[in-house]
Design an enzyme around this catalytic site. Structure first.
Site, mmCIF file in Angstrom:
data_model
loop_
_atom_site.group_PDB
_atom_site.id
_atom_site.type_symbol
_atom_site.label_atom_id
_atom_site.label_comp_id
_atom_site.label_asym_id
_atom_site.label_seq_id
_atom_site.Cartn_x
_atom_site.Cartn_y
_atom_site.Cartn_z
ATOM 1 N N GLN A 188 -44.738 57.483 76.650
ATOM 2 C CA GLN A 188 -44.055 58.340 75.868
ATOM 3 C C GLN A 188 -43.627 57.404 74.664
ATOM 4 O O GLN A 188 -43.449 55.923 74.902
ATOM 5 C CB GLN A 188 -42.777 58.837 76.581
ATOM 6 C CG GLN A 188 -42.193 57.833 77.151
ATOM 7 C CD GLN A 188 -41.460 58.512 78.741
ATOM 8 O OE1 GLN A 188 -40.991 59.740 78.569
ATOM 9 N NE2 GLN A 188 -40.936 57.565 79.376
ATOM 10 N N HIS A 246 -23.628 61.812 83.405
ATOM 11 C CA HIS A 246 -23.511 61.080 84.793
ATOM 12 C C HIS A 246 -22.629 61.229 85.598
ATOM 13 O O HIS A 246 -22.848 61.333 87.167
ATOM 14 C CB HIS A 246 -23.739 59.581 84.377
ATOM 15 C CG HIS A 246 -24.912 59.120 83.582
ATOM 16 N ND1 HIS A 246 -24.932 58.786 82.544
ATOM 17 C CD2 HIS A 246 -26.355 59.504 83.812
ATOM 18 C CE1 HIS A 246 -26.173 58.575 81.964
ATOM 19 N NE2 HIS A 246 -27.078 58.926 83.060
ATOM 20 N N GLY A 292 -42.868 59.987 90.323
ATOM 21 C CA GLY A 292 -41.827 60.701 91.219
ATOM 22 C C GLY A 292 -42.654 62.000 91.843
ATOM 23 O O GLY A 292 -42.071 61.914 93.148
ATOM 24 N N ASP A 352 -33.246 63.106 87.646
ATOM 25 C CA ASP A 352 -32.596 62.882 86.228
ATOM 26 C C ASP A 352 -33.826 62.639 85.320
ATOM 27 O O ASP A 352 -34.014 61.524 84.951
ATOM 28 C CB ASP A 352 -31.765 61.282 86.458
ATOM 29 C CG ASP A 352 -31.021 61.216 85.238
ATOM 30 O OD1 ASP A 352 -31.161 61.982 84.430
ATOM 31 O OD2 ASP A 352 -30.464 59.906 85.257
ATOM 32 N N SER A 353 -34.362 63.686 85.156
ATOM 33 C CA SER A 353 -35.837 63.759 84.356
ATOM 34 C C SER A 353 -35.745 64.099 83.096
ATOM 35 O O SER A 353 -34.719 64.651 82.409
ATOM 36 C CB SER A 353 -36.891 64.558 85.036
ATOM 37 O OG SER A 353 -36.392 65.999 84.635
ATOM 38 N N THR A 354 -36.879 63.820 82.246
ATOM 39 C CA THR A 354 -37.171 64.403 81.004
ATOM 40 C C THR A 354 -37.389 65.998 81.135
ATOM 41 O O THR A 354 -37.414 66.346 82.231
ATOM 42 C CB THR A 354 -38.218 63.611 80.302
ATOM 43 O OG1 THR A 354 -38.993 63.440 81.278
ATOM 44 C CG2 THR A 354 -37.923 62.231 79.964
ATOM 45 N N ASP A 355 -37.582 66.592 79.989
ATOM 46 C CA ASP A 355 -37.940 68.183 80.183
ATOM 47 C C ASP A 355 -39.213 68.190 80.845
ATOM 48 O O ASP A 355 -40.096 67.470 80.951
ATOM 49 C CB ASP A 355 -37.941 68.450 78.591
ATOM 50 C CG ASP A 355 -36.389 68.510 78.190
ATOM 51 O OD1 ASP A 355 -35.688 68.631 78.838
ATOM 52 O OD2 ASP A 355 -36.244 68.162 76.896
ATOM 53 N N PRO A 382 -44.656 63.846 80.626
ATOM 54 C CA PRO A 382 -44.592 62.891 82.144
ATOM 55 C C PRO A 382 -43.557 63.855 82.944
ATOM 56 O O PRO A 382 -43.768 63.619 84.314
ATOM 57 C CB PRO A 382 -44.244 61.412 81.782
ATOM 58 C CG PRO A 382 -43.485 61.887 80.512
ATOM 59 C CD PRO A 382 -44.027 62.609 79.524
HETATM 60 N N1 SAM Z 1 -30.301 62.227 81.044
HETATM 61 C C1 SAM Z 1 -31.499 62.689 80.481
HETATM 62 C C2 SAM Z 1 -31.800 63.985 79.878
HETATM 63 O O1 SAM Z 1 -31.581 64.817 80.728
HETATM 64 O O2 SAM Z 1 -32.057 64.097 78.810
HETATM 65 C C3 SAM Z 1 -32.610 61.953 81.398
HETATM 66 C C4 SAM Z 1 -32.792 60.545 81.157
HETATM 67 S S1 SAM Z 1 -33.915 59.418 81.986
HETATM 68 C C5 SAM Z 1 -34.013 58.219 80.567
HETATM 69 C C6 SAM Z 1 -35.367 60.509 82.029
HETATM 70 C C7 SAM Z 1 -36.397 59.491 82.590
HETATM 71 O O3 SAM Z 1 -37.318 60.328 83.543
HETATM 72 C C8 SAM Z 1 -37.266 58.592 81.715
HETATM 73 O O4 SAM Z 1 -36.957 57.154 82.028
HETATM 74 C C9 SAM Z 1 -38.760 58.883 81.974
HETATM 75 O O5 SAM Z 1 -39.211 57.763 82.265
HETATM 76 C C10 SAM Z 1 -38.422 59.588 83.435
HETATM 77 N N2 SAM Z 1 -39.727 60.281 84.094
HETATM 78 C C11 SAM Z 1 -40.253 61.441 83.044
HETATM 79 N N3 SAM Z 1 -41.180 61.864 84.045
HETATM 80 C C12 SAM Z 1 -41.323 61.245 85.091
HETATM 81 C C13 SAM Z 1 -41.865 61.396 86.358
HETATM 82 N N4 SAM Z 1 -42.928 62.012 86.589
HETATM 83 N N5 SAM Z 1 -41.579 60.576 87.259
HETATM 84 C C14 SAM Z 1 -40.418 59.565 87.223
HETATM 85 N N6 SAM Z 1 -39.943 59.386 86.416
HETATM 86 C C15 SAM Z 1 -40.111 60.061 85.124
#
Ligand code: SAM
Length: 283
Positions: A31, A62, A138, A155-158, A162
Site C-alpha cells: 500500500q 482505540h 492475518g 484493527d484492519s484497513t477497509d 490487503p
Molecule cells: N484504525 C484504522 C482504521 O480503521 O482506519 C486501522 C489502522 S491500522 C494502521 C490498519 C492496519 O491493517 C495497517 O497497518 C495494515 O497494514 C493492516 N492490514 C491490512 N490488511 C491486513 C492483513 N490482511 N493482515 C494483517 N494486517 C493487515
C-alpha cells in the site's frame, strides 16, 4: 502556497485537512503510506489515501476497540491484534496488568516502522515485553490456532486491498476456532451512513453471525472517518457485552480514559433505527 490533504468519502463528498508538512510518503509492497502534520489534528497516517488515525481523535477509536471487550471480560490473559500497525490498540491493551501475552500481526512491516519513527504517541508500547510482533497476512496467521486467545481485535484497513481477506467467512470461522470458550472478537465495522461502507458493514455482520452465538454492534463518534459515525462489531462465544459486563471490576482497575466509561459502554450499543434496520434488528 497552501497544502491540503483531501479524501473522497464518496464520489460526491470530499473531506479536507490543511497540512503543515508532509512527513513521509512511501510505497510498500502492499500500500501507499503517508504521514502528514496539521494544526487541527496533529500528525495523521493515511494508507492508500484513506485516513487511519490522527493524533487528535485516535483516542476515541482505540478506547472503544479495546475497553469495551475488556470491561466485558477483565480477565483476558491472551490477546491477538490483527492489523493495528500504528500500535494504538496494543498501547491500550498493554495498560492491563492481567494481560500476559499480546500477539500483533500486521501484513506490512513498513507501516509499523513508519509509526515507530513518526507516531510515537500510538506506537509507544510496541516494545512492551508481553508484545510479540508478526509480519504476515492475518488471514493466514489465524488459521493455525485453536483455543489460543481470549480476545481477538481486528484493527484492519477497509475490505479492499490487503484488508479484504479480514472480512471473509473463512477468516471469521478461523477466529472462532482460535478463541477460548469465553472468547471475544471485536472488529472495526465501517460506517452505516454512506452506501458503499454500509454494504460492507451489513455483509460483515451477517458473516460473523453465522459463527458466533452473541453478535452485536456498537458505535462511536470519530470526526475524521467518513460520516464521523463509526461502528464496531462485538461477537463472542458466550459473554454478552451488556448483560455480562463488569463495571465495578473494570472501574476498580483505575484505568483513566478520555472517551470510554462504563455508562457510555451501555449507551454505545443503543443504535439508531436506520442502523437497526440495516442489521435486520429492527422490530
Ligand atoms: N484504525 C484504522 C482504521 O480503521 O482506519 C486501522 C489502522 S491500522 C494502521 C490498519 C492496519 O491493517 C495497517 O497497518 C495494515 O497494514 C493492516 N492490514 C491490512 N490488511 C491486513 C492483513 N490482511 N493482515 C494483517 N494486517 C493487515
Amino acid at each position: 502556497m497552501e497544502l491540503w490533504y483531501t479524501e473522497e468519502h464518496t464520489p460526491r463528498v470530499r473531506f479536507s485537512i490543511k497540512v503543515k508538512e508532509q512527513i513521509l510518503s512511501r510505497k510498500s509492497q502492499f500500500q501507499q503510506i503517508d504521514i502528514f502534520d496539521s494544526e487541527e489534528f496533529g500528525r495523521f497516517l493515511t494508507l492508500d489515501g484513506l485516513m487511519m488515525l490522527t493524533e487528535k481523535d485516535e483516542f476515541i477509536y482505540h478506547d472503544m476497540i479495546v475497553h469495551v471487550p475488556m470491561a466485558t471480560n477483565p480477565d483476558v490473559r491472551r490477546a491477538l491484534v490483527i492489523g493495528g500497525g500504528d500500535g494504538g490498540t496494543v498501547r491500550e491493551l498493554a495498560r492491563y496488568r492481567g494481560i500476559e501475552h499480546i500477539d500483533m500481526v500486521d501484513i506490512d512491516e513498513m507501516v509499523v516502522d513508519a509509526c515507530r519513527k513518526h507516531l510515537p504517541s500510538t506506537s509507544c508500547r510496541l516494545d512492551d515485553r508481553r508484545v510479540h510482533l508478526y509480519f504476515e497476512d492475518g488471514l493466514k496467521f489465524v488459521r493455525r490456532f485453536e483455543d489460543a486467545y481470549d480476545l481477538i481485535i481486528v484493527d484492519s484497513t477497509d475490505p479492499f486491498g490487503p484488508g479484504e481477506g479480514l472480512f471473509t467467512k473463512e477468516f471469521y470461522g478461523n477466529c472462532f476456532k482460535a478463541l477460548s470458550p469465553d472468547g471475544i472478537l471485536v472488529n472495526q465495522h465501517e460506517n452505516p451512513y454512506y452506501d458503499s461502507y454500509a454494504h460492507a458493514m451489513t455483509r460483515a455482520h451477517r458473516r460473523i453471525e453465522e459463527f458466533f452465538p452473541v453478535c452485536r454492534v456498537y458505535q462511536a463518534h470519530i470526526p475524521t472517518y467518513p460520516s464521523g459515525h463509526w461502528l464496531f462489531g462485538f461477537a463472542s462465544k458466550k459473554l454478552d457485552p451488556l448483560e455480562d459486563m463488569k463495571p465495578n471490576l473494570w472501574n476498580a482497575l483505575g484505568i483513566e480514559t478520555r472517551y470510554y466509561n462504563t455508562k457510555l459502554h451501555l449507551g454505545a450499543f443503543m443504535l439508531p433505527n436506520y442502523v437497526l434496520k440495516q442489521l435486520d434488528l429492527a422490530g
